[in-house]
Write a protein that holds these residues in place. Sequence first.
Motif, PDB file in Angstrom:
ATOM      1  N   LYS A   1       0.822  -1.215   0.000  1.00 18.41           N
ATOM      2  CA  LYS A   1       0.000   0.000   0.000  1.00 18.41           C
ATOM      3  C   LYS A   1       0.856   1.265   0.000  1.00 18.41           C
ATOM      4  O   LYS A   1       0.585   2.193  -0.758  1.00 18.41           O
ATOM      5  N   THR A   2       1.896   1.295   0.837  1.00 20.67           N
ATOM      6  CA  THR A   2       2.744   2.487   0.906  1.00 20.67           C
ATOM      7  C   THR A   2       3.478   2.705  -0.407  1.00 20.67           C
ATOM      8  O   THR A   2       3.585   3.845  -0.887  1.00 20.67           O
ATOM      9  N   ILE A   3       3.948   1.639  -1.012  1.00 26.90           N
ATOM     10  CA  ILE A   3       4.625   1.760  -2.315  1.00 26.90           C
ATOM     11  C   ILE A   3       3.653   2.301  -3.357  1.00 26.90           C
ATOM     12  O   ILE A   3       4.008   3.183  -4.145  1.00 26.90           O
ATOM     13  N   ALA A   4       2.426   1.799  -3.343  1.00 24.78           N
ATOM     14  CA  ALA A   4       1.412   2.288  -4.285  1.00 24.78           C
ATOM     15  C   ALA A   4       1.145   3.778  -4.068  1.00 24.78           C
ATOM     16  O   ALA A   4       1.023   4.539  -5.036  1.00 24.78           O
ATOM     17  N   LEU A   5       1.064   4.198  -2.809  1.00 22.98           N
ATOM     18  CA  LEU A   5       0.830   5.615  -2.509  1.00 22.98           C
ATOM     19  C   LEU A   5       1.906   6.498  -3.118  1.00 22.98           C
ATOM     20  O   LEU A   5       1.612   7.553  -3.684  1.00 22.98           O
ATOM     21  N   THR A   6       3.157   6.070  -2.988  1.00 18.50           N
ATOM     22  CA  THR A   6       4.252   6.915  -3.453  1.00 18.50           C
ATOM     23  C   THR A   6       4.295   7.044  -4.967  1.00 18.50           C
ATOM     24  O   THR A   6       5.006   7.900  -5.487  1.00 18.50           O
ATOM     25  N   LYS A   7       3.535   6.231  -5.679  1.00 21.27           N
ATOM     26  CA  LYS A   7       3.452   6.335  -7.136  1.00 21.27           C
ATOM     27  C   LYS A   7       2.436   7.392  -7.560  1.00 21.27           C
ATOM     28  O   LYS A   7       2.362   7.749  -8.730  1.00 21.27           O
ATOM     29  N   LEU A   8       1.651   7.874  -6.607  1.00 18.13           N
ATOM     30  CA  LEU A   8       0.626   8.877  -6.881  1.00 18.13           C
ATOM     31  C   LEU A   8       1.183  10.275  -6.634  1.00 18.13           C
ATOM     32  O   LEU A   8       2.105  10.456  -5.841  1.00 18.13           O
ATOM     33  N   SER A   9       0.608  11.263  -7.290  1.00 16.17           N
ATOM     34  CA  SER A   9       1.135  12.620  -7.128  1.00 16.17           C
ATOM     35  C   SER A   9       0.601  13.317  -5.880  1.00 16.17           C
ATOM     36  O   SER A   9       1.252  14.199  -5.346  1.00 16.17           O
ATOM     37  N   ARG A  10      -0.566  12.914  -5.401  1.00 21.50           N
ATOM     38  CA  ARG A  10      -1.179  13.587  -4.242  1.00 21.50           C
ATOM     39  C   ARG A  10      -1.488  12.544  -3.175  1.00 21.50           C
ATOM     40  O   ARG A  10      -2.536  11.897  -3.219  1.00 21.50           O
ATOM     41  N   TYR A  11      -0.583  12.405  -2.242  1.00 19.68           N
ATOM     42  CA  TYR A  11      -0.791  11.431  -1.168  1.00 19.68           C
ATOM     43  C   TYR A  11      -0.219  11.965   0.134  1.00 19.68           C
ATOM     44  O   TYR A  11       0.624  12.863   0.145  1.00 19.68           O
TER      45      TYR A  11
END
Length: 98
Positions: free
Chosen positions: A17-27
């Motif tokens: 989940k954290t890795i997926a978040l860091t792929k997003l621009s607004r987290y």
Amino acid sequence: LQSLPIVLIGGRTCSGKTIALTKLSRYIDLEGLANHRGSAFGAIARGDQPAQIDFENSIIIEFNKHRQSSSTLPVFMEDEGHRIGTRTLPIPMHRPMA
């Protein structure tokens, strides 16, 4: 908190989940702000957690950064429990997650 659309990312422990978040621009990485990974492995090699007030201030600073850049685009966060290590999410923030 209510002025920004929030999208919660949920899933099992160690599912990325954290890795997926860091792929997003607004987290907002709540676990990162708490200096804890939130799972059974949370405190391993992370060091001390910030004081509660510093944790809460960091959350508000992150929300304000996103609000200033756009109040209509969603902000992504991991769906967290009430506690992240020894830090506690503010009640107005945790209530929508419960």
